[in-house]
Design a protein around this motif. Structure first.
Motif, mmCIF file in Angstrom:
data_model
loop_
_atom_site.group_PDB
_atom_site.id
_atom_site.type_symbol
_atom_site.label_atom_id
_atom_site.label_comp_id
_atom_site.label_asym_id
_atom_site.label_seq_id
_atom_site.Cartn_x
_atom_site.Cartn_y
_atom_site.Cartn_z
ATOM 1 N N MET A 177 -1.322 22.916 17.623
ATOM 2 C CA MET A 177 -2.022 21.753 17.090
ATOM 3 C C MET A 177 -1.100 20.952 16.181
ATOM 4 O O MET A 177 -0.424 21.517 15.323
ATOM 5 N N LEU A 178 -1.082 19.645 16.383
ATOM 6 C CA LEU A 178 -0.268 18.745 15.572
ATOM 7 C C LEU A 178 -1.176 17.761 14.863
ATOM 8 O O LEU A 178 -2.016 17.109 15.488
ATOM 9 N N ASN A 179 -0.988 17.645 13.540
ATOM 10 C CA ASN A 179 -1.773 16.725 12.724
ATOM 11 C C ASN A 179 -0.833 15.855 11.911
ATOM 12 O O ASN A 179 0.192 16.334 11.413
ATOM 13 N N ALA A 180 -1.153 14.579 11.772
ATOM 14 C CA ALA A 180 -0.343 13.672 10.955
ATOM 15 C C ALA A 180 -1.253 12.763 10.145
ATOM 16 O O ALA A 180 -2.286 12.303 10.648
ATOM 17 N N THR A 181 -0.876 12.537 8.902
ATOM 18 C CA THR A 181 -1.625 11.648 8.013
ATOM 19 C C THR A 181 -0.653 10.702 7.324
ATOM 20 O O THR A 181 0.384 11.141 6.813
ATOM 21 N N ILE A 182 -0.964 9.418 7.330
ATOM 22 C CA ILE A 182 -0.203 8.434 6.563
ATOM 23 C C ILE A 182 -1.169 7.699 5.646
ATOM 24 O O ILE A 182 -2.338 7.502 5.993
ATOM 25 N N GLY A 183 -0.704 7.340 4.466
ATOM 26 C CA GLY A 183 -1.588 6.677 3.526
ATOM 27 C C GLY A 183 -0.832 5.844 2.523
ATOM 28 O O GLY A 183 0.399 5.866 2.429
ATOM 29 N N TYR A 184 -1.616 5.106 1.755
ATOM 30 C CA TYR A 184 -1.051 4.232 0.719
ATOM 31 C C TYR A 184 -1.977 4.293 -0.483
ATOM 32 O O TYR A 184 -3.198 4.159 -0.376
ATOM 33 N N ARG A 185 -1.374 4.515 -1.659
ATOM 34 C CA ARG A 185 -2.131 4.591 -2.904
ATOM 35 C C ARG A 185 -1.467 3.693 -3.922
ATOM 36 O O ARG A 185 -0.250 3.787 -4.164
ATOM 37 N N LYS A 186 -2.242 2.823 -4.543
ATOM 38 C CA LYS A 186 -1.687 1.838 -5.471
ATOM 39 C C LYS A 186 -2.585 1.707 -6.690
ATOM 40 O O LYS A 186 -3.807 1.633 -6.584
ATOM 41 N N THR A 187 -1.955 1.680 -7.869
ATOM 42 C CA THR A 187 -2.673 1.448 -9.118
ATOM 43 C C THR A 187 -2.549 -0.015 -9.503
ATOM 44 O O THR A 187 -1.452 -0.575 -9.533
ATOM 45 N N LEU A 188 -3.680 -0.645 -9.811
ATOM 46 C CA LEU A 188 -3.729 -2.067 -10.117
ATOM 47 C C LEU A 188 -4.245 -2.260 -11.536
ATOM 48 O O LEU A 188 -5.283 -1.704 -11.914
ATOM 49 N N ALA A 189 -3.499 -3.030 -12.315
ATOM 50 C CA ALA A 189 -3.908 -3.392 -13.672
ATOM 51 C C ALA A 189 -4.186 -2.164 -14.546
ATOM 52 O O ALA A 189 -4.991 -2.242 -15.482
ATOM 53 N N ASN A 190 -3.528 -1.057 -14.241
ATOM 54 C CA ASN A 190 -3.647 0.189 -15.008
ATOM 55 C C ASN A 190 -5.052 0.761 -15.046
ATOM 56 O O ASN A 190 -5.314 1.732 -15.751
ATOM 57 N N ARG A 191 -5.973 0.174 -14.286
ATOM 58 C CA ARG A 191 -7.348 0.658 -14.309
ATOM 59 C C ARG A 191 -7.880 0.973 -12.914
ATOM 60 O O ARG A 191 -8.662 1.891 -12.745
ATOM 61 N N TRP A 192 -7.469 0.189 -11.939
ATOM 62 C CA TRP A 192 -7.984 0.342 -10.584
ATOM 63 C C TRP A 192 -6.999 1.124 -9.728
ATOM 64 O O TRP A 192 -5.796 0.929 -9.819
ATOM 65 N N THR A 193 -7.515 1.983 -8.881
ATOM 66 C CA THR A 193 -6.689 2.710 -7.916
ATOM 67 C C THR A 193 -7.278 2.527 -6.524
ATOM 68 O O THR A 193 -8.470 2.801 -6.305
ATOM 69 N N LEU A 194 -6.451 2.050 -5.623
ATOM 70 C CA LEU A 194 -6.865 1.836 -4.234
ATOM 71 C C LEU A 194 -6.086 2.788 -3.336
ATOM 72 O O LEU A 194 -4.863 2.910 -3.460
ATOM 73 N N GLU A 195 -6.786 3.466 -2.428
ATOM 74 C CA GLU A 195 -6.129 4.364 -1.496
ATOM 75 C C GLU A 195 -6.720 4.179 -0.100
ATOM 76 O O GLU A 195 -7.934 4.059 0.064
ATOM 77 N N ALA A 196 -5.846 4.116 0.889
ATOM 78 C CA ALA A 196 -6.267 4.026 2.287
ATOM 79 C C ALA A 196 -5.424 4.990 3.109
ATOM 80 O O ALA A 196 -4.244 5.198 2.816
ATOM 81 N N PHE A 197 -6.027 5.594 4.135
ATOM 82 C CA PHE A 197 -5.286 6.564 4.942
ATOM 83 C C PHE A 197 -5.754 6.500 6.387
ATOM 84 O O PHE A 197 -6.866 6.063 6.712
#
Length: 692
Positions: free
Chosen positions: A629-649
């Motif tokens: 079995m092969l599994n792969a995950t890619i994602g992006y995590r970004k902190t905005l204005a020191n208060r907000w955190t956005l993550e997508a994968f």
């Protein structure tokens, strides 16, 4: 041990990567010497713990794999296998304990935030938990009864995600997940940790249409974790859980059915209808409420006492009957830690006890197309377990740490059948058993240590084994007993980390499953097993992270499990199968991964699992397919204005589009061994969090 040992020469790398991190935003540079484990109440670094313990953190559980389930993360650990034969149906095996688990979690003791999640009857509703609310896992492999009571497989310590008292920031998060075969889910979390209180409340919903016919599921989960510092000496915590779970059970297929149409549910036969006809499914509602009180008498003595109550409403329309069950559980555990000597030969004493009581009302009806019909059995079962324990740990000269522990375990059942006259209560008690454990650890410099231990295992039959779906009460089923010898070495050489363990476990009075033509099961004591194994974890960190460096983490890791489990003095009916391989245990499992994270927030995880063939029946006449079995995950995590955190994968599972079984039904009547896994599938999600 066997020819599979040669694999270790090709893969001398195995994950030392399951190490806890203070924050998901930090890189994976935690060293073995800094990983503190709670197993055996040592609260020492993993380097100074004389036991085979693996850990999983938030990143392992909720980032490396896109699927919101415990299964893939647990399967990265050597000696641990977890199945999900249909969405929501967990089955956990630690060092081969799966042989007596046709479904569910048995012969493994599980704690949730220090509270016993496994009830007095040996049942664990692990699928009531949402992996998205779990923050940490410790797996203690092998018998651990000297501190945690009866069980020969191991112990799992689960911790939730919560704020800390005194934390000055509050936080809220919302997440959405979508994937193949109708997978969809949402999570909502709010945390606050100001002054002397910390509260975390989370809600999660998950649903799936399922890959196979009759494999739909949904789960709603609510978690509460609140901690209050009453004064500098006292801390009180409240842990609450409510879960509403439904999952359909498609049933096992024969090889011919599996090859013809692996997505079909179990079809009807000449003697029984099929899964679709009978609306086969599990309906499970679980409520759990626990209280924890920690008191620090002084710098040397502290006590933690927990109490809990649980309610489970369970319904299972099955092929042959319709089971309705209500479980009521209460219990508690108290642990006192006393640093008896601080200078010279530092010595620590841990002692305490655990008591649990469970009351189960179990009724079986005929199943008429998913509706209860005529009453077949009306039973009540009571189960009581008690454990008292003590453990002494001394730090000796020359870098030697010695541990000696012992516990007294007592288990009793009472069975009453009201549907048969006269009504007579049938007690079943087991003689109290003392379970000792002795371990030694030697530090070989600052970065390497070696350990050895001897422990005893003892596992009474669970309520679901003395009163299985076949419907009879078995008062003659005896507990399993065994002795475990174990030795290991772990350490760090620059960027290379390793953890190697070898063991031999001799088990007597092995409890195994048998089934009748309808699929209903019953259990017997069948003989003994000799279980030899070698487990390895290693990782190599290619970069040392620096604040302005683009690559923050680039790590290669591997987990290898080699086993040679054999039956001894083992009867299957009139046939002696001594010398055969133990059913359901792969001789070789190799899991390899690559993790990468960057300063700008991009991350990627690649995981490959290889599972060798293993026998599906005690006679070793049928074997599983090799699984890759092969599994792969890619994602992006970004902190905005020191208060907000956005993550997508975005995550892909079974990328090689292999045909394999999610979990096999061992010793299945009529050769219905197979539960097909989905083909290539995708999962994606978005999370948004804010602090204030």
């Amino acid at each position: 041990m066997n020819k599979s040992l040669s694999v270790l020469l090709l893969f001398p790398i195995a994950v030392a990567a399951q190490q806890p991190q203070p924050s998901r935003l930090e890189t994976d540079t935690v060293q073995l010497a800094e990983v503190t484990v709670r197993g055996y109440e040592t609260n020492r670094s993993l380097m100074e713990t004389a036991a085979s313990i693996n850990t999983l953190n938030v990143r392992d559980l909720n980032q490396r794999f896109g699927q919101p389930t415990l299964v893939p993360a647990f399967n990265t650990l050597p000696g641990v296998r977890m199945d999900e034969r249909s969405p929501g149906s967990y089955r956990l095996s630690i060092r081969g304990s799966l042989i007596r688990s046709p479904f569910g979690v048995r012969n493994v003791k599980i704690y949730w935030n220090e509270l016993p999640l496994t009830d007095a009857g040996g049942t664990t509703y692990l699928n009531a938990l949402d992996v998205r609310s779990v923050g940490r896992v410790e797996v203690i492999k092998g018998p651990s009864g000297s501190l945690y009571g009866a069980g020969t497989g191991g112990t799992v310590l689960l911790g939730g995600q919560s704020s800390s008292t005194g934390q000055q920031a509050s936080r809220a998060e919302v997440g959405v997940t979508m994937g193949s075969y109708g997978l969809a889910g949402q999570t909502y979390t709010i945390q606050t940790g100001k002054n002397n209180a910390a509260i975390s409340l989370s809600y999660g919903h998950l649903q799936s249409g399922g890959y196979r016919e009759n494999s739909r599921m949904y789960r709603d989960n609510l978690n509460l974790n609140a901690t209050f510092a009453v004064n500098p000496k006292q801390t009180i915590s409240i842990i609450g859980l409510y879960s509403d779970l439904m999952y359909q059970t498609p049933g096992g297929l024969t090889q011919a059915q599996y090859l013809a149409n692996r997505r079909q549910a179990r079809p009807a036969t000449r003697v029984s209808p099929g899964s679709v006809d009978q609306r086969a499914a599990i309906y499970q509602k679980t409520g759990y409420l626990g209280f924890s009180h920690q008191y620090r008498w002084n710098d040397r003595i502290e006590n933690t006492t927990v109490v809990y109550g649980s309610l489970t409403d369970f319904a299972n329309p099955f092929i042959t009957n319709y089971e309705k069950r209500a479980d009521q559980g209460i219990g508690g555990r108290t642990v006192t830690r006393w640093q008896m000597i601080e200078a010279g030969v530092p010595t620590k004493l841990v002692f305490g006890g655990e008591w649990q009581n469970n009351f189960t009302v179990n009724r079986n009806y005929g199943n008429r197309a998913g509706q209860p019909d005529t009453l077949q059995a009306d039973d009540e079962l009571r189960a009581t377990q008690s454990v008292i324990f003590a453990q002494l740990e001394a730090t000796l000269p020359l870098g030697i740490i010695a541990t000696a522990g012992i516990s007294r375990n007592e288990v009793a059942y009472q069975f009453t059948r009201f549907s048969v006259q006269p009504v007579v209560a049938q007690p079943r008690g087991f003689e109290p058993v003392w379970l000792p454990r002795v371990a030694l650890l030697k530090k070989l410099g600052e970065n390497v240590s070696a350990f050895a231990s001897v422990s005893t295992g003892y596992s009474t039959p669970t309520i679901q084994e003395v009163r299985p779906s076949e419907g009879t009460f078995n008062p003659t089923l005896e507990p399993e007993r065994g002795t475990n010898l174990e030795a290991g070495v772990r350490g760090r050489l620059s960027r290379f980390q390793f953890d190697l363990t070898a063991y031999q476990f001799r088990l007597r009075q092995t409890i195994v499953r048998r089934s009748v033509e309808s699929g209903a099961e019953y259990f017997i004591n069948a003989g003994a097993t000799n279980q030899k194994g070698l487990e390895a974890q290693v990782s190599y960190q290619f970069v040392v992270p620096k604040p302005d460096q683009f690559w923050q983490t680039v790590r290669l890791w591997n987990s290898t499990t080699l086993t040679n489990y054999r039956f001894r003095n083992y009867q299957q009916g009139d046939v002696n199968v001594s010398g055969n391989r133990v059913t359901g245990v792969p001789p070789t499992v190799v899991v390899t991964g690559l993790d990468a994270e960057t300063k700008v927030g991009l991350y990627a995880h690649l995981t490959h699992q290889f599972i060798d063939q293993f026998p599906l029946d005690d006679a070793n006449t049928v074997k599983s397919d090799v699984a890759r079995m092969l599994n792969a995950t890619i994602g992006y995590r970004k902190t905005l204005a020191n208060r907000w955190t956005l993550e997508a994968f975005l995550s892909g599972d079974n990328l090689l589009d292999q045909t394999y079984s999610l979990g096999y039904d061992l010793n299945a009547f009529g050769g219905r061994y197979y539960n097909a896994a989905p083909g290539r599938n995708l999962t994606g999600g978005v999370k948004l969090a804010v602090r204030w």
